[in-house]
Write a protein that holds these residues in place. Structure first.
Motif, PDB file in Angstrom:
ATOM      1  N   VAL A  88      20.617  30.339  47.704  1.00 17.62           N
ATOM      2  CA  VAL A  88      21.727  30.878  46.905  1.00 17.62           C
ATOM      3  C   VAL A  88      21.158  31.930  45.956  1.00 17.62           C
ATOM      4  O   VAL A  88      20.446  31.609  45.010  1.00 17.62           O
ATOM      5  N   LEU A  94      27.651  31.878  45.463  1.00 14.06           N
ATOM      6  CA  LEU A  94      27.925  30.565  44.875  1.00 14.06           C
ATOM      7  C   LEU A  94      29.433  30.308  44.791  1.00 14.06           C
ATOM      8  O   LEU A  94      29.910  29.209  45.103  1.00 14.06           O
ATOM      9  N   CYS A 110      23.077  22.735  46.277  1.00 13.18           N
ATOM     10  CA  CYS A 110      22.507  24.073  46.466  1.00 13.18           C
ATOM     11  C   CYS A 110      21.224  24.230  45.655  1.00 13.18           C
ATOM     12  O   CYS A 110      21.067  23.605  44.599  1.00 13.18           O
ATOM     13  N   LEU A 111      20.353  25.105  46.151  1.00 13.37           N
ATOM     14  CA  LEU A 111      19.186  25.549  45.400  1.00 13.37           C
ATOM     15  C   LEU A 111      19.389  27.015  45.044  1.00 13.37           C
ATOM     16  O   LEU A 111      19.876  27.793  45.877  1.00 13.37           O
ATOM     17  N   LEU A 112      19.035  27.393  43.841  1.00 10.21           N
ATOM     18  CA  LEU A 112      19.068  28.798  43.468  1.00 10.21           C
ATOM     19  C   LEU A 112      17.758  29.440  43.913  1.00 10.21           C
ATOM     20  O   LEU A 112      16.672  28.942  43.600  1.00 10.21           O
ATOM     21  N   ILE A 134      23.625  30.623  34.962  1.00 14.12           N
ATOM     22  CA  ILE A 134      23.858  29.234  34.548  1.00 14.12           C
ATOM     23  C   ILE A 134      24.519  29.128  33.176  1.00 14.12           C
ATOM     24  O   ILE A 134      25.032  28.076  32.819  1.00 14.12           O
ATOM     25  N   ILE A 145      30.177  22.645  43.790  1.00 16.70           N
ATOM     26  CA  ILE A 145      28.761  22.875  44.061  1.00 16.70           C
ATOM     27  C   ILE A 145      27.952  22.083  43.051  1.00 16.70           C
ATOM     28  O   ILE A 145      28.425  21.776  41.949  1.00 16.70           O
ATOM     29  N   LYS A 146      26.737  21.728  43.455  1.00  8.40           N
ATOM     30  CA  LYS A 146      25.830  21.033  42.550  1.00  8.40           C
ATOM     31  C   LYS A 146      24.461  21.679  42.703  1.00  8.40           C
ATOM     32  O   LYS A 146      23.894  21.673  43.801  1.00  8.40           O
ATOM     33  N   ILE A 147      23.978  22.283  41.622  1.00  8.60           N
ATOM     34  CA  ILE A 147      22.647  22.897  41.676  1.00  8.60           C
ATOM     35  C   ILE A 147      21.619  21.790  41.487  1.00  8.60           C
ATOM     36  O   ILE A 147      21.555  21.161  40.438  1.00  8.60           O
ATOM     37  N   LEU A 150      15.466  24.657  42.651  1.00  6.32           N
ATOM     38  CA  LEU A 150      15.141  26.064  42.883  1.00  6.32           C
ATOM     39  C   LEU A 150      14.358  26.200  44.187  1.00  6.32           C
ATOM     40  O   LEU A 150      13.696  25.271  44.631  1.00  6.32           O
ATOM     41  N   LEU A 181      19.940  22.213  33.253  1.00  6.09           N
ATOM     42  CA  LEU A 181      20.536  21.711  34.496  1.00  6.09           C
ATOM     43  C   LEU A 181      19.961  20.320  34.760  1.00  6.09           C
ATOM     44  O   LEU A 181      18.897  20.171  35.351  1.00  6.09           O
ATOM     45  N   ILE A 184      18.665  18.891  38.385  1.00  6.15           N
ATOM     46  CA  ILE A 184      17.648  19.500  39.249  1.00  6.15           C
ATOM     47  C   ILE A 184      16.450  18.574  39.441  1.00  6.15           C
ATOM     48  O   ILE A 184      15.916  18.010  38.500  1.00  6.15           O
TER      49      ILE A 184
END
Length: 219
Positions: A88, A94, A110-112, A134, A145-147, A150, A181, A184
């Protein structure tokens, strides 16, 4: 060497707490099934259409990770089943994932993707873009979505000191984000050529293809 032998060798070398994503792009279902029968359940693809075809034809307890660059118009095809989207790299992507996840009443992890390499060819957010994203109101309003971490790709180089520096930079960013966050837990960095260094620098998820399945077939 059979796929299962290569797979088991790599798994035996991974520390506890590091997840192996077996990168199965361009590989036939038979190869994936061989790895599946050896106990592997997490597979990574870089093309949405190919991943959809494999999802339709393979066991349903496989976790499919989208590890490639994602075009927004393709999100709808995988929103029903994808387990984790690694790459992402923009607010617009996103928002599209959030929109398509809502249609399936899902929350998609999701991963950024962070740009750490010195190559222009790699995608990803820089540190400023990451914090702008963020901190934004639209980010906080996205409920589907859920971050969870990374992802980054190091420069393709023989200079392993440079690779190590880039991974260390990403780990530092990951650590500094934990206050902001709270969900994570995943730091996805390291591929067949550099995963040992990535793990030393704090990776919790490695993406390995050719060391398991052999060279890729691009024909």
């Amino acid at each position: 060497m059979p796929i299962k032998d290569d797979l088991n060798k790599i798994k035996s070398e991974l520390p506890e707490g590091v997840t192996l994503v077996a990168v199965s792009k361009t590989k036939p279902n038979e190869d994936i099934l061989e790895a599946y029968e050896a106990g592997q359940r997490v597979f990574g693809e870089n093309k949405v259409q190919e991943m959809v075809q494999k999802w339709e034809g393979l066991p349903k307890d496989i976790e499919w990770h989208m590890i490639g660059h994602v075009q927004r118009n393709k999100v709808k095809y995988m929103a029903e089943f994808v387990s984790l989207i690694h790459g992402v790299d923009s607010p617009r992507l996103l928002k599209e994932i959030n929109k398509q996840a809502k249609k399936h009443d899902r929350v998609i992890p999701c991963l950024l993707q962070i740009h750490i390499a010195e190559e222009d060819t790699k995608f990803g957010l820089d540190e400023k873009e990451l914090y702008e994203l963020i901190s934004s109101d639209y980010f906080k309003a996205m409920e589907h979505i859920k971050i969870v971490g990374l992802m980054g790709m190091a420069t393709f180089t023989d200079d392993m000191n440079q690779v190590r520096r880039e991974f260390a930079q990403l780990k530092s960013m990951f650590d500094s984000l934990k206050d902001k966050l709270t969900d994570i837990s995943i730091l996805s960095m390291g591929m067949s050529g550099d995963y040992a260094i990535a793990i030393e620098e704090g990776s919790t998820m490695v993406r390995i293809g050719s060391s398991i399945f052999g060279a890729r077939n691009y024909s």
